[in-house]
Write a protein that holds these residues in place. Structure first.
Motif, PDB file in Angstrom:
ATOM      1  N   VAL A   1       0.854  -1.191   0.000  1.00 62.32           N
ATOM      2  CA  VAL A   1       0.000   0.000   0.000  1.00 62.32           C
ATOM      3  C   VAL A   1       0.890   1.240   0.000  1.00 62.32           C
ATOM      4  CG1 VAL A   1      -1.965   1.156   1.060  1.00 62.32           C
ATOM      5  CG2 VAL A   1      -1.666  -1.310   1.346  1.00 62.32           C
ATOM      6  N   HIS A   2       0.630   2.119  -0.942  1.00 61.02           N
ATOM      7  CA  HIS A   2       1.496   3.274  -1.196  1.00 61.02           C
ATOM      8  C   HIS A   2       1.438   4.348  -0.113  1.00 61.02           C
ATOM      9  CE1 HIS A   2      -2.138   5.480  -2.336  1.00 61.02           C
ATOM     10  NE2 HIS A   2      -2.477   4.431  -3.083  1.00 61.02           N
ATOM     11  N   GLN A   3       2.429   5.244  -0.156  1.00 53.82           N
ATOM     12  CA  GLN A   3       2.444   6.435   0.691  1.00 53.82           C
ATOM     13  C   GLN A   3       1.495   7.477   0.106  1.00 53.82           C
ATOM     14  OE1 GLN A   3       4.087   8.800  -1.451  1.00 53.82           O
ATOM     15  NE2 GLN A   3       4.240   6.965  -2.702  1.00 53.82           N
ATOM     16  N   TRP A   4       1.415   8.635   0.724  1.00 54.30           N
ATOM     17  CA  TRP A   4       0.358   9.592   0.409  1.00 54.30           C
ATOM     18  C   TRP A   4       0.446  10.211  -0.984  1.00 54.30           C
ATOM     19  CZ3 TRP A   4       0.672  15.051   3.081  1.00 54.30           C
ATOM     20  CH2 TRP A   4       1.967  15.552   2.993  1.00 54.30           C
ATOM     21  N   TYR A   5       1.565  10.083  -1.683  1.00 52.22           N
ATOM     22  CA  TYR A   5       1.649  10.604  -3.051  1.00 52.22           C
ATOM     23  C   TYR A   5       0.924   9.703  -4.045  1.00 52.22           C
ATOM     24  CZ  TYR A   5       4.851  14.599  -2.616  1.00 52.22           C
ATOM     25  OH  TYR A   5       5.399  15.818  -2.345  1.00 52.22           O
ATOM     26  N   GLY A   6       0.628   8.483  -3.639  1.00 49.91           N
ATOM     27  CA  GLY A   6       0.015   7.529  -4.549  1.00 49.91           C
ATOM     28  C   GLY A   6       1.042   6.518  -5.041  1.00 49.91           C
ATOM     29  N   LEU A   7       0.574   5.509  -5.744  1.00 52.67           N
ATOM     30  CA  LEU A   7       1.448   4.454  -6.259  1.00 52.67           C
ATOM     31  C   LEU A   7       2.533   5.051  -7.150  1.00 52.67           C
ATOM     32  CD1 LEU A   7       2.222   1.517  -6.801  1.00 52.67           C
ATOM     33  CD2 LEU A   7       0.409   1.433  -8.530  1.00 52.67           C
ATOM     34  N   GLY A   8       3.790   4.767  -6.801  1.00 50.97           N
ATOM     35  CA  GLY A   8       4.899   5.331  -7.569  1.00 50.97           C
ATOM     36  C   GLY A   8       6.129   4.451  -7.546  1.00 50.97           C
ATOM     37  N   ASP A   9       7.275   5.068  -7.775  1.00 48.48           N
ATOM     38  CA  ASP A   9       8.524   4.338  -7.924  1.00 48.48           C
ATOM     39  C   ASP A   9       8.872   3.519  -6.683  1.00 48.48           C
ATOM     40  OD1 ASP A   9      11.187   4.148  -9.611  1.00 48.48           O
ATOM     41  OD2 ASP A   9      11.799   4.534  -7.541  1.00 48.48           O
TER      42      ASP A   9
END
Length: 388
Positions: free
Chosen positions: A83-91
């Protein structure tokens, strides 16, 4: 005396220079960016397969990222939801999925914001995270559906048996909520610098939980203490917390300026070891070893699976990063030494100015020439005027 007045600026300027040189080093843990290597899937690697997966939840389209070891096609492996951090799914999440695939998992980085919805700055990230948390029941449905994608890939890669999950910052908070609700088929979770939710209603006794928290996290330790209390009150059978000295919020996130390579590596190795201890999937490691000689196979699966829970005494582990403490001590020592040298220099300049003033007043060669002060000059002028 003009020279001495100008010298009075020397000491403050010298201390300002020392601060400018040393301060960035003292705060480098949270200020320097790590130059990251390319993700595994950005290379033509023979070990893992990766792809983006679109899926629909509550009428909305989401896009996740899947990675699995090629050697395990047709076999049964554990699944790892990310589950991603608050920026959203990324690198960062895709990198962690690649890493998990190298470790033998079918990894899937889920999306809780919706396809194409990603932040580019903190303000946008806060807005997206806040919006998603407005309806917590809906957020739990979206998170649960993302986790369940690991069971719906069909013949694409290996089959998934037990599912574990990990989350970062916002994602760690989502996972703790999911664990509290106990509605998703997740066997264990690991959180990294999580935003801690209300844990008072936690009742999931059988969830395996590992919490990674940094000493300098702006969230403070109060949230961590509430997690401890919740797990103790619910008699959670297996949990542990890892506490890293000198670590800021975001220490494991490769896209965060606070990223610390050593702590990130240590904490993720700890996570895999924690999960591997309790996963009981026959032949999982054998399949991985035969097909991927480069993968880390130092820890063997053991213990119980979801239907064979091994009761382990509740534990709390504190891990201190000595290298950070030593580095801080070295910086403090340098600063103290610089201040001491500055004080000595200031004292020497003071003595130099004293003797310089003495010379200017006429104290030369042992003979003293009386100085005429302001009031004496006025009296002489008055006397001269009277006699006239």
């Amino acid at each position: 005396s003009g020279g001495c007045e100008s010298m009075g600026y020397v000491f403050p300027m010298m201390m300002l220079f020392l601060w400018a040189v040393l301060a960035p080093r003292a705060g480098a843990h949270g200020g320097e960016r790590f130059v990251r290597p390319a993700r595994l899937s950005e290379h033509d690697t023979p070990t893992i397969e990766t792809r983006f997966v679109n899926y629909t939840v509550l009428g909305r389209v989401f896009q996740g990222y899947a990675a699995y070891p090629k050697s395990s096609v047709g076999a049964v492996v554990p699944g790892l939801a990310i589950v991603h951090q608050w920026y959203g799914l990324g690198d960062n999440e895709m990198r962690r999925a690649d890493e998990a695939a190298e470790h033998g998992y079918y990894a899937f980085a889920i999306d809780t914001y919706g396809i194409g919805r990603r932040a580019t700055n903190n303000q946008e990230a806060g807005a997206l995270a806040g919006e998603s948390r407005e309806d917590e029941a809906q957020l739990m449905e979206i998170a649960k559906a993302g986790v369940l994608q690991l069971r719906s890939f069909g013949g694409e890669g290996p089959a998934v048996d037990v599912i574990v999950a990990t989350g970062y910052c916002y994602g760690g908070g989502v996972l703790l909520r999911l664990g509290r609700e106990a509605t998703a088929p997740v066997f264990g979770i690991a959180t990294f610098h999580a935003s801690f939710p209300d844990m008072s209603e936690w009742t999931n006794r059988d969830m395996k939980v590992q919490v990674h928290h940094g000493e300098l996290d702006f969230a403070g330790d109060d949230g961590l203490f509430r997690v401890w209390a919740a797990f103790k009150n619910a008699s959670v059978t297996t949990w542990e917390s890892m506490y890293y000295s000198g670590a800021n919020h975001g220490f494991s996130d490769t896209g965060n300026p606070a990223y610390d390579y050593e702590i990130a590596t240590q904490s993720h190795n700890s996570m895999f070891s924690f999960f591997d201890t309790y996963l009981d999937i026959p032949g999982w490691r054998d399949t991985l070893l035969s097909g991927n000689a480069d993968c880390d196979t130092t820890t063997d699966g053991g213990g119980g699976g979801p239907d064979d829970v091994v009761l382990v005494q509740t534990s709390t582990t504190t891990t201190k990063k000595k290298s950070n403490k030593n580095a801080k001590a070295a910086v403090v020592a340098v600063v103290v030494l610089a201040i001491a040298l500055g004080l000595v220099l200031a004292a020497c300049l003071g003595l130099l100015c004293k003797y310089s003033n003495a010379d200017a007043s006429g104290d030369v060669g042992g003979e003293s020439t009386p100085r005429v002060g302001k009031k004496d000059a006025e009296l002489v002028a008055f006397s001269a005027a009277s006699s006239a």
